[in-house]
Every structure is written in C-alpha cells, then in structure tokens.
Design an enzyme around this catalytic site. Structure first.
Site, PDB file in Angstrom:
ATOM      1  N   ARG A 139       0.831  -1.201   0.000  1.00  0.00           N
ATOM      2  CA  ARG A 139       0.000   0.000   0.000  1.00  0.00           C
ATOM      3  C   ARG A 139       0.869   1.256   0.000  1.00  0.00           C
ATOM      4  NH1 ARG A 139      -3.625  -1.412   5.176  1.00  0.00           N
ATOM      5  NH2 ARG A 139      -1.636  -2.390   5.759  1.00  0.00           N
ATOM      6  N   LYS A 144       2.037   1.947   7.479  1.00  0.00           N
ATOM      7  CA  LYS A 144       2.405   1.125   8.626  1.00  0.00           C
ATOM      8  C   LYS A 144       3.391   1.848   9.542  1.00  0.00           C
ATOM      9  CE  LYS A 144       1.075  -2.301   9.434  1.00  0.00           C
ATOM     10  NZ  LYS A 144      -0.172  -2.603  10.216  1.00  0.00           N
ATOM     11  N   TYR A 171      -0.711   4.336  10.720  1.00  0.00           N
ATOM     12  CA  TYR A 171      -1.093   3.316  11.694  1.00  0.00           C
ATOM     13  C   TYR A 171       0.120   3.036  12.567  1.00  0.00           C
ATOM     14  CZ  TYR A 171      -5.346   2.202   9.045  1.00  0.00           C
ATOM     15  OH  TYR A 171      -6.573   2.265   8.420  1.00  0.00           O
ATOM     16  N   HIS A 173      -0.260   1.359  16.188  1.00  0.00           N
ATOM     17  CA  HIS A 173      -0.486   0.164  17.010  1.00  0.00           C
ATOM     18  C   HIS A 173       0.618   0.004  18.049  1.00  0.00           C
ATOM     19  CE1 HIS A 173      -3.798  -1.037  14.435  1.00  0.00           C
ATOM     20  NE2 HIS A 173      -3.026  -0.985  13.371  1.00  0.00           N
TER      21      HIS A 173
END
Length: 370
Positions: A15, A73, A92, A94
C-alpha cells in the site's frame, strides 16, 4: 506545508499512504507533496500519475524530510533513525503491540498521530474502519483457502455441497472486522456464528440478516463451545489503542478439530488468540495443536490497490486539516484528531496507549503548546 509520502518497507506491504487524487487535493490548496520514487508501484499507481497530480518525485530522504509524513504502517527498524523532533508522523502505529516503536518516537521527540485512535464523538473510528472492512472481507476467503487439504486444512468447503453440511465459521467480535467477516462468510454459504458482548450490536446484525448469521452473547462458556465446534475461527476483537484481549485461550485451541483454521485479524494489536504471533505475507501460517494459524499483521496489504484508495478516502480530510492548520491548531479544533495524538515531545498523549505501555499519559494540547 510540505507533505512527504515515503514508500513502505514492511515485508509484504504494497500500500501507499496517498493516491494521486489525494495529492491533487493537497496541491490545489497550495501544499507541496513529495512522493518517494516508486512508492505507489505496489498499488498499481505510477510515478507519472503523481506528477500529473502535482507531486514532486524524489528519494526516501526527500519524503522523510517533509514537515508532515503520511504512511501506512508503523516505522520499521530501518526507518527509526529518520524520526526527529519537529516531524509530524501520521500513520497506523499500534504502539501497544510495538513498544519498540513507541520508545523510538519518544526518544526522538516526534509528534505522532495514529490512524487507529482517531475517534469521533459517537465512538466511531473513521480511519480504522476502511481497513477493518477490507480485512474482515478477506478473512473468510483466507480461511477458506487454508481449510483446503493441500494447504494443510481439514479439506472442508466453506459452503458445503447439496446434502453436505457447510463449514462452521465462528467470528469473535461484531465490530467492523467481525461484521464484514460474518457477512462475507454467510455469502459463501457457510454456517456463521457471530459472538460479541454488546447485545445491541448483535441485534443490528440479527435485524439485517434475519437469522442467516446466528448471533450469540460472548462469555467464557459460549466461547469454549463455539471454538471447539468451529472449522474456522476469525478473531476480530478490538480495544482502541490498547492491546487486544486474549479471549481464545490455548486450551480452547487445543480442543479444536484437527486441521481447523484460525485467522486472527487482531494480531496487529497483539492478537486475541493466546497461541497467535504475528506472521508475514511471505510466511503467513503455522500450526499449533494441529490447528492452522494465519496471523498476518497487514492483511489489507494483500489487496493494495483497493486498500490504498479506501484508506486515502478516509485519511485525506484529516491530512488536509493538519497541512492547512498545523498540528497544534488542528488538534485544538478537532477532538477526533486530538484522540489520534500518540506522542508529543517525548510524552505519550493517548490514555489507552499509555496504559498499554505502562506510562503516565500527558495532555496533548499542553505538550503541543509547550
């Protein structure tokens, strides 16, 4: 503002954080967009499309040198040295699952905002939703693949055949991932059981699908019975910003049928199955107690063209807001964006993330004003 779009380096991640249409929107507002050469190739988006939209094509150093860097990411080990004070990173993160990334963000003084914790007043997670939808829709087809005998599974067809019982698919969690997973699984004519603690969520599913998806209140007893009877278990449990609770224990996995499969979509938040650990697209499965485990942390990366466009559709208004107003004013004005702030000037500023990391949360507005 200068907005940088580096290429993704995580294994199997194809991506890219911005489409040409997103680029055009930013440049039409007077901002400069720097895209790393070839960043969109994995998503079938070519450099010439970015140039036509007004972007400058350069090196990874150029993209990372921007005021605002947008990614897909979390920074990988080879990217951590690029973090710096004054950088605004929007991706993102996390962090509950990747504490080493949190340490690097704090040490460098980077201002970071996490897509997954941007939260609207009504509780919705607008930047997590599109990837949750993609991951949820992919989970049954992944499970169907690994239930095939040649791929190590029980040799069960998800939809069965005339006169033959279909596979039983157990979906744990009725949020965006779980609802989409259950929907696709029932469309493949599997026998689907959806569990959640929130009875209102289950009522909505029941009203829409009118019994085609069976719903069940989630508790220890119902989980034990459901998992033991499943051909495929899809883990879709989410606590925004925090580590996913391990609701499926090793004993439950041990009790499953030989050759059954687990797809733990929650693995990017640590996983909701005790026996899962993160895998990659190159080596996606392993076996514990004769049960196949699929635990890829970036499932939507397998369909990058679809995922990239879905992601940009959701992130672009927030990216534009940050570029137009700067991070301090944007966060002051937008409570949803404020919830996304993870680190500022060496402090953790999201309460759930801080709790998961064992740190004391700081107020993002106070840190940004300092």
């Amino acid at each position: 503002m200068i907005v940088g779009v580096p290429g993704e380096v995580k294994e199997g991640e194809n991506r890219v954080a911005l489409t040409p249409d997103g680029t055009r929107e930013l440049t039409s507002h007077g901002h400069t967009v720097l895209v790393e050469r070839g960043a969109g190739e994995g998503s079938a988006i070519h450099d010439r499309e970015y140039r036509t939209a007004g972007a400058h094509i350069g090196t990874g150093d150029d993209a990372w040198g921007a005021d605002l860097v947008v990614k897909v990411k979390e920074p990988q080990p080879e990217e951590l040295a690029r973090l710096r004070r004054g950088l605004i990173l929007f991706t993102y993160l996390h962090l509950a699952a990747y504490p080493e990334v949190a340490d690097a963000l704090l040490t460098s003084g980077t201002t970071s905002l996490a897509y997954e914790t941007v939260q609207l007043e009504r509780g919705a997670l607008p930047l997590l939703a599109p990837m949750s939808e993609v991951a949820g829709r992919m989970a049954p087809q992944i499970g169907a693949h690994y239930l095939e005998r040649e791929n190590g599974g029980r040799g069960v067809l998800l939809g069965g055949a005339p006169g033959v019982r279909p596979a039983r698919v157990v979906v744990i969690g009725a949020g965006n991932v779980g609802w989409n997973a259950a929907w696709i699984a029932q469309g493949m004519e599997a026998e689907v059981l959806l569990l959640d603690k929130d009875l209102d969520r289950l009522r909505v599913v029941d009203q829409i699908h009118r019994g085609r998806i069976m719903t069940l209140a989630s508790n220890r007893g119902s989980l034990e019975r459901s998992v033991a009877e499943a051909d495929l278990v899809i883990g879709a449990v989410l606590v925004p910003g925090a580590r996913a609770p391990q609701v499926v224990t090793e004993d439950m996995v041990r009790a499953m049928k030989k050759g059954a499969a687990i797809v733990d979509v929650a693995v990017d938040q640590g996983g909701c199955v005790e026996t899962t650990h993160e895998t990659t697209h190159a080596d996606p499965v392993y076996v514990v107690h004769d049960v196949l485990h699929y635990a890829v942390g970036n499932i939507p990366g397998a369909v990058p063209h679809t995922s990239t466009y879905a992601l940009t559709n959701a992130t672009l208004p927030f990216v534009l807001e940050l570029a137009e107003l700067g991070v301090r004013v944007a966060v002051e004005r937008d409570a949803a964006l404020r919830a996304g702030v993870s680190t500022v000037a060496g402090r953790v500023t999201n309460a759930a993330v801080a709790e998961a990391l064992g740190r004391t949360p700081a107020d993002p507005l106070t840190c940004l004003a300092a």
